[in-house]
Enzyme design. Structure first.
Site, PDB file in Angstrom:
ATOM      1  N   SER A 119       0.500  18.218  -3.651  1.00  0.00           N
ATOM      2  CA  SER A 119       0.621  16.775  -3.841  1.00  0.00           C
ATOM      3  C   SER A 119      -0.536  16.013  -3.220  1.00  0.00           C
ATOM      4  CB  SER A 119       1.954  16.276  -3.295  1.00  0.00           C
ATOM      5  OG  SER A 119       2.248  16.862  -2.085  1.00  0.00           O
ATOM      6  N   HIS A 140       0.093  18.584 -10.989  1.00  0.00           N
ATOM      7  CA  HIS A 140       0.973  17.906 -10.035  1.00  0.00           C
ATOM      8  C   HIS A 140       2.150  17.256 -10.760  1.00  0.00           C
ATOM      9  CE1 HIS A 140       1.456  14.472  -6.861  1.00  0.00           C
ATOM     10  NE2 HIS A 140       2.316  15.450  -6.638  1.00  0.00           N
ATOM     11  N   GLU A 152       0.101  14.846 -13.127  1.00  0.00           N
ATOM     12  CA  GLU A 152      -1.304  14.552 -12.806  1.00  0.00           C
ATOM     13  C   GLU A 152      -2.058  15.866 -12.945  1.00  0.00           C
ATOM     14  OE1 GLU A 152      -2.361  11.278  -9.455  1.00  0.00           O
ATOM     15  OE2 GLU A 152      -1.232  12.949  -8.691  1.00  0.00           O
ATOM     16  N   ASN A 190      -0.141   9.948  -4.858  1.00  0.00           N
ATOM     17  CA  ASN A 190       0.202   9.844  -3.431  1.00  0.00           C
ATOM     18  C   ASN A 190      -0.768   8.997  -2.624  1.00  0.00           C
ATOM     19  OD1 ASN A 190       2.711  11.107  -3.208  1.00  0.00           O
ATOM     20  ND2 ASN A 190       1.733  13.067  -3.628  1.00  0.00           N
TER      21      ASN A 190
HETATM   22  C1  LIG Z   1       5.580  13.469  -3.499  1.00  0.00           C
HETATM   23  C2  LIG Z   1       4.819  13.764  -4.717  1.00  0.00           C
HETATM   24  O1  LIG Z   1       3.853  14.516  -4.655  1.00  0.00           O
HETATM   25  C3  LIG Z   1       5.044  13.130  -6.020  1.00  0.00           C
HETATM   26  C4  LIG Z   1       6.436  12.701  -6.309  1.00  0.00           C
HETATM   27  O2  LIG Z   1       7.170  13.399  -6.943  1.00  0.00           O
HETATM   28  S1  LIG Z   1       6.880  11.215  -5.722  1.00  0.00           S
HETATM   29  C5  LIG Z   1       8.518  11.005  -6.283  1.00  0.00           C
HETATM   30  C6  LIG Z   1       8.549  10.529  -7.700  1.00  0.00           C
HETATM   31  N1  LIG Z   1       9.909  10.316  -8.071  1.00  0.00           N
HETATM   32  C7  LIG Z   1      10.513   9.123  -7.931  1.00  0.00           C
HETATM   33  O3  LIG Z   1       9.893   8.153  -7.539  1.00  0.00           O
HETATM   34  C8  LIG Z   1      11.968   9.110  -8.266  1.00  0.00           C
HETATM   35  C9  LIG Z   1      12.587   7.757  -8.081  1.00  0.00           C
HETATM   36  N2  LIG Z   1      13.980   7.815  -8.434  1.00  0.00           N
HETATM   37  C10 LIG Z   1      14.396   7.801  -9.716  1.00  0.00           C
HETATM   38  O4  LIG Z   1      13.623   7.704 -10.653  1.00  0.00           O
HETATM   39  C11 LIG Z   1      15.883   7.871  -9.945  1.00  0.00           C
HETATM   40  O5  LIG Z   1      16.550   7.479  -8.773  1.00  0.00           O
HETATM   41  C12 LIG Z   1      16.375   9.309 -10.360  1.00  0.00           C
HETATM   42  C13 LIG Z   1      15.777   9.683 -11.713  1.00  0.00           C
HETATM   43  C14 LIG Z   1      15.986  10.374  -9.332  1.00  0.00           C
HETATM   44  C15 LIG Z   1      17.886   9.300 -10.433  1.00  0.00           C
HETATM   45  O6  LIG Z   1      18.254   8.330 -11.348  1.00  0.00           O
HETATM   46  P1  LIG Z   1      19.578   7.443 -11.187  1.00  0.00           P
HETATM   47  O7  LIG Z   1      19.722   6.686 -12.449  1.00  0.00           O
HETATM   48  O8  LIG Z   1      19.497   6.733  -9.902  1.00  0.00           O
HETATM   49  O9  LIG Z   1      20.732   8.489 -10.964  1.00  0.00           O
HETATM   50  P2  LIG Z   1      21.518   9.393 -11.980  1.00  0.00           P
HETATM   51  O10 LIG Z   1      22.240   8.584 -13.007  1.00  0.00           O
HETATM   52  O11 LIG Z   1      22.322  10.294 -11.102  1.00  0.00           O
HETATM   53  O12 LIG Z   1      20.409  10.259 -12.682  1.00  0.00           O
HETATM   54  C16 LIG Z   1      19.771   9.936 -13.888  1.00  0.00           C
HETATM   55  C17 LIG Z   1      19.504  11.221 -14.627  1.00  0.00           C
HETATM   56  O13 LIG Z   1      18.584  12.019 -13.868  1.00  0.00           O
HETATM   57  C18 LIG Z   1      19.154  13.312 -13.617  1.00  0.00           C
HETATM   58  N3  LIG Z   1      18.785  13.743 -12.282  1.00  0.00           N
HETATM   59  C19 LIG Z   1      18.873  13.034 -11.150  1.00  0.00           C
HETATM   60  N4  LIG Z   1      18.437  13.761 -10.112  1.00  0.00           N
HETATM   61  C20 LIG Z   1      18.070  14.970 -10.617  1.00  0.00           C
HETATM   62  C21 LIG Z   1      17.543  16.150 -10.040  1.00  0.00           C
HETATM   63  N5  LIG Z   1      17.286  16.239  -8.734  1.00  0.00           N
HETATM   64  N6  LIG Z   1      17.278  17.191 -10.861  1.00  0.00           N
HETATM   65  C22 LIG Z   1      17.533  17.122 -12.180  1.00  0.00           C
HETATM   66  N7  LIG Z   1      18.025  16.023 -12.794  1.00  0.00           N
HETATM   67  C23 LIG Z   1      18.289  14.968 -12.002  1.00  0.00           C
HETATM   68  C24 LIG Z   1      20.637  13.108 -13.698  1.00  0.00           C
HETATM   69  O14 LIG Z   1      21.280  14.315 -14.043  1.00  0.00           O
HETATM   70  C25 LIG Z   1      20.769  12.051 -14.775  1.00  0.00           C
HETATM   71  O15 LIG Z   1      20.670  12.646 -16.039  1.00  0.00           O
HETATM   72  P3  LIG Z   1      21.747  12.370 -17.178  1.00  0.00           P
HETATM   73  O16 LIG Z   1      22.699  11.327 -16.711  1.00  0.00           O
HETATM   74  O17 LIG Z   1      20.915  11.934 -18.320  1.00  0.00           O
HETATM   75  O18 LIG Z   1      22.363  13.699 -17.353  1.00  0.00           O
HETATM   76  N1  LIG Z   2       8.840  17.189  -2.796  1.00  0.00           N
HETATM   77  C1  LIG Z   2       8.197  16.500  -3.713  1.00  0.00           C
HETATM   78  O1  LIG Z   2       8.644  15.401  -4.098  1.00  0.00           O
HETATM   79  C2  LIG Z   2       6.926  17.017  -4.294  1.00  0.00           C
HETATM   80  C3  LIG Z   2       6.284  18.104  -3.745  1.00  0.00           C
HETATM   81  N2  LIG Z   2       5.119  18.567  -4.303  1.00  0.00           N
HETATM   82  C4  LIG Z   2       4.437  19.719  -3.746  1.00  0.00           C
HETATM   83  O2  LIG Z   2       5.102  20.898  -4.212  1.00  0.00           O
HETATM   84  C5  LIG Z   2       5.017  21.912  -3.207  1.00  0.00           C
HETATM   85  C6  LIG Z   2       6.423  22.382  -2.875  1.00  0.00           C
HETATM   86  O3  LIG Z   2       7.181  21.288  -2.400  1.00  0.00           O
HETATM   87  P1  LIG Z   2       8.776  21.317  -2.405  1.00  0.00           P
HETATM   88  O4  LIG Z   2       9.273  22.078  -3.576  1.00  0.00           O
HETATM   89  O5  LIG Z   2       9.213  19.940  -2.181  1.00  0.00           O
HETATM   90  O6  LIG Z   2       9.049  22.170  -1.085  1.00  0.00           O
HETATM   91  P2  LIG Z   2      10.325  23.036  -0.699  1.00  0.00           P
HETATM   92  O7  LIG Z   2      10.286  23.157   0.780  1.00  0.00           O
HETATM   93  O8  LIG Z   2      11.540  22.543  -1.387  1.00  0.00           O
HETATM   94  O9  LIG Z   2       9.988  24.462  -1.375  1.00  0.00           O
HETATM   95  C7  LIG Z   2       8.950  25.290  -1.007  1.00  0.00           C
HETATM   96  C8  LIG Z   2       9.354  26.692  -1.396  1.00  0.00           C
HETATM   97  O10 LIG Z   2       8.232  27.562  -1.279  1.00  0.00           O
HETATM   98  C9  LIG Z   2       8.655  28.713  -0.583  1.00  0.00           C
HETATM   99  N3  LIG Z   2       7.497  29.318   0.045  1.00  0.00           N
HETATM  100  C10 LIG Z   2       6.915  29.003   1.231  1.00  0.00           C
HETATM  101  N4  LIG Z   2       5.830  29.813   1.420  1.00  0.00           N
HETATM  102  C11 LIG Z   2       5.755  30.634   0.335  1.00  0.00           C
HETATM  103  C12 LIG Z   2       4.887  31.696  -0.041  1.00  0.00           C
HETATM  104  N5  LIG Z   2       3.878  32.070   0.755  1.00  0.00           N
HETATM  105  N6  LIG Z   2       5.112  32.317  -1.206  1.00  0.00           N
HETATM  106  C13 LIG Z   2       6.134  31.963  -2.021  1.00  0.00           C
HETATM  107  N7  LIG Z   2       6.998  30.968  -1.704  1.00  0.00           N
HETATM  108  C14 LIG Z   2       6.804  30.321  -0.542  1.00  0.00           C
HETATM  109  C15 LIG Z   2       9.705  28.226   0.394  1.00  0.00           C
HETATM  110  O11 LIG Z   2      10.491  29.288   0.823  1.00  0.00           O
HETATM  111  P3  LIG Z   2      11.300  29.198   2.222  1.00  0.00           P
HETATM  112  O12 LIG Z   2      12.216  28.040   2.116  1.00  0.00           O
HETATM  113  O13 LIG Z   2      11.978  30.489   2.229  1.00  0.00           O
HETATM  114  O14 LIG Z   2      10.253  29.001   3.276  1.00  0.00           O
HETATM  115  C16 LIG Z   2      10.467  27.248  -0.496  1.00  0.00           C
HETATM  116  O15 LIG Z   2      11.430  27.925  -1.281  1.00  0.00           O
HETATM  117  C17 LIG Z   2       4.244  21.317  -2.033  1.00  0.00           C
HETATM  118  O16 LIG Z   2       2.886  21.635  -2.168  1.00  0.00           O
HETATM  119  C18 LIG Z   2       4.473  19.825  -2.230  1.00  0.00           C
HETATM  120  O17 LIG Z   2       3.475  19.027  -1.659  1.00  0.00           O
HETATM  121  C19 LIG Z   2       4.588  18.004  -5.434  1.00  0.00           C
HETATM  122  C20 LIG Z   2       5.221  16.949  -6.034  1.00  0.00           C
HETATM  123  C21 LIG Z   2       6.414  16.341  -5.488  1.00  0.00           C
END
Ligand SMILES: CC(=O)CC(=O)SCCNC(=O)CCNC(=O)[C@H](O)C(C)(C)COP(=O)(O)OP(=O)(O)OC[C@H]1O[C@@H](n2cnc3c(N)ncnc32)[C@H](O)[C@@H]1OP(=O)(O)O
Ligand SMILES: NC(=O)C1=CN([C@@H]2O[C@H](COP(=O)(O)OP(=O)(O)OC[C@H]3O[C@@H](n4cnc5c(N)ncnc54)[C@H](OP(=O)(O)O)[C@@H]3O)[C@@H](O)[C@H]2O)C=CC1
Length: 283
Positions: A119, A140, A152, A190
């Site tokens: 990320s 991503h 991305e 991010n």
């Molecule tokens: C950190 C990084 O590197 C990058 C990132 O990813 S940053 C994070 C980006 N994501 C966001 O910003 C998410 C923001 N949140 C949302 O968009 C919404 O809250 C959400 C889509 C997660 C949930 O939506 P909601 O309307 O509040 O809840 P809810 O009605 O329960 O869910 C909507 C749909 O999404 C699905 N859903 C929710 N969470 C889910 C999950 N974890 N996995 C799979 N499906 C999921 C639900 O099943 C539901 O689908 P249907 O009703 O069509 O079956």
């Molecule tokens: N969380 C988010 O919203 C997002 C995260 N990302 C990126 O995705 C990646 C994973 O994040 P996320 O899924 O949230 O993290 P989690 O902690 O949910 O999952 C990471 C997984 O990788 C496993 N793991 C750790 N080291 C190894 C290895 N050497 N070989 C194989 N598996 C390994 C862990 O196992 P164990 O638990 O047994 O250690 C765990 O099951 C990160 O790089 C994160 O920045 C990208 C977009 C969104």
């Protein structure tokens, strides 16, 4: 360059989601983790998501079983030897990612693409740990993967157009929308999202408002689906901290300083939803 066989590394919240959407799109997927229990946990989430699709009439039971049948367990990186692309989604740590990519470079077929779901970390630096930097790329996905449209796609310094095109085509087959970005800390998503989340944590830290109020302001005032503290818990506070550290170190600018409260929570093991406690408590 046609991609048919995929390996996903890391069966956590992102790796599991990536494996699910790949299998739904017809790809054969090997889902790899270091621990059997992490794989089992990942597969259980995928099964639950697919069952929900069946309940909602979006998929038949047979289709669900066919999708599950395309996912196979892997606990050994050697299983990467016959796949066309590897999408790494292990923990957000440069040393771990470099070690995985160096190993994969020695195992995967010469033509295989090595992608990372990092990320924030440098694709160019990860690529330099291999002898095939031209075949290394960032892919991503956003969380939750089955729901969010964006991927991305990050070009490292050496990534070829051919590799970019193959990954772009695959992204479209997953019914996602590819957006091309260059390799800078945090990319675009991010670079913009995480400083907002970090600022929300500072707002809590300085006692400006309660966590509920901070989240309400952004939900009700800006129409964000989740408040920033709820979103931080959802992403994982460890991942949020690692991203802020990458931005802080990468740009050398104090505006990216991770909030001490974020660091404290991570040190306490309060990682958000995945550990049962972050800013909020989860049952
Ligand atoms: C950190 C990084 O590197 C990058 C990132 O990813 S940053 C994070 C980006 N994501 C966001 O910003 C998410 C923001 N949140 C949302 O968009 C919404 O809250 C959400 C889509 C997660 C949930 O939506 P909601 O309307 O509040 O809840 P809810 O009605 O329960 O869910 C909507 C749909 O999404 C699905 N859903 C929710 N969470 C889910 C999950 N974890 N996995 C799979 N499906 C999921 C639900 O099943 C539901 O689908 P249907 O009703 O069509 O079956
Ligand atoms: N969380 C988010 O919203 C997002 C995260 N990302 C990126 O995705 C990646 C994973 O994040 P996320 O899924 O949230 O993290 P989690 O902690 O949910 O999952 C990471 C997984 O990788 C496993 N793991 C750790 N080291 C190894 C290895 N050497 N070989 C194989 N598996 C390994 C862990 O196992 P164990 O638990 O047994 O250690 C765990 O099951 C990160 O790089 C994160 O920045 C990208 C977009 C969104």
């Amino acid at each position: 360059m046609e991609i048919k066989k995929v390996m996903v590394i890391g069966a956590g919240q992102m790796g599991g989601g990536i494996a699910q959407v790949c299998a739904q799109a017809g790809f054969d997927v090997k889902l790899n983790d270091i621990k059997e229990e992490s794989y089992a946990k990942g597969l259980a989430v995928i099964t639950k998501n697919l069952s929900r699709n069946v309940e909602k009439g979006r998929m038949t039971e047979d289709e669900k079983n066919a999708v599950l049948g395309r996912i196979t367990k892997s606990l050994d990186l050697q299983d990467a030897s016959d796949v066309d692309i590897i999408i790494e989604a292990a923990v957000e740590n440069m040393a771990i990612k470099k070690s995985i990519f160096t190993q994969l470079d020695g195992i995967a077929q010469e033509t295989a693409i090595l992608a990372s779901n990092t990320s924030s970390l440098s694709i160019t630096e990860i690529a330099a740990a291999t002898n095939r930097p031209e075949k290394v790329i960032g892919m991503h996905f956003m969380n939750p993967v089955p729901v969010m449209k964006l991927v991305e796609i990050i070009r490292g310094l050496a990534t070829t157009d051919e590799v970019y095109k193959a990954v772009e085509d695959m992204t479209k087959k997953l019914a996602k929308v590819p957006v091309e970005v260059n390799d800078f800390p945090g990319f675009v998503a991010n670079r913009i999202l995480m400083p907002m989340i970090n600022e929300a944590i500072y707002t809590l830290y300085e006692g400006v408002a309660t966590k509920e109020s901070i989240d309400d302001v952004m939900k009700l005032g800006m129409n964000h689906p989740m408040g920033p503290l709820q979103l931080a818990d959802f992403i994982g506070l460890d991942t949020c901290l690692y991203i802020m550290e990458t931005l802080h170190e990468g740009f050398g600018d104090s505006k990216y300083r991770p909030c001490p409260l974020l660091r404290k929570y991570v040190n306490a093991g309060w990682l958000g939803k995945k550990s049962g406690r972050g800013f909020y408590v989860y049952s």
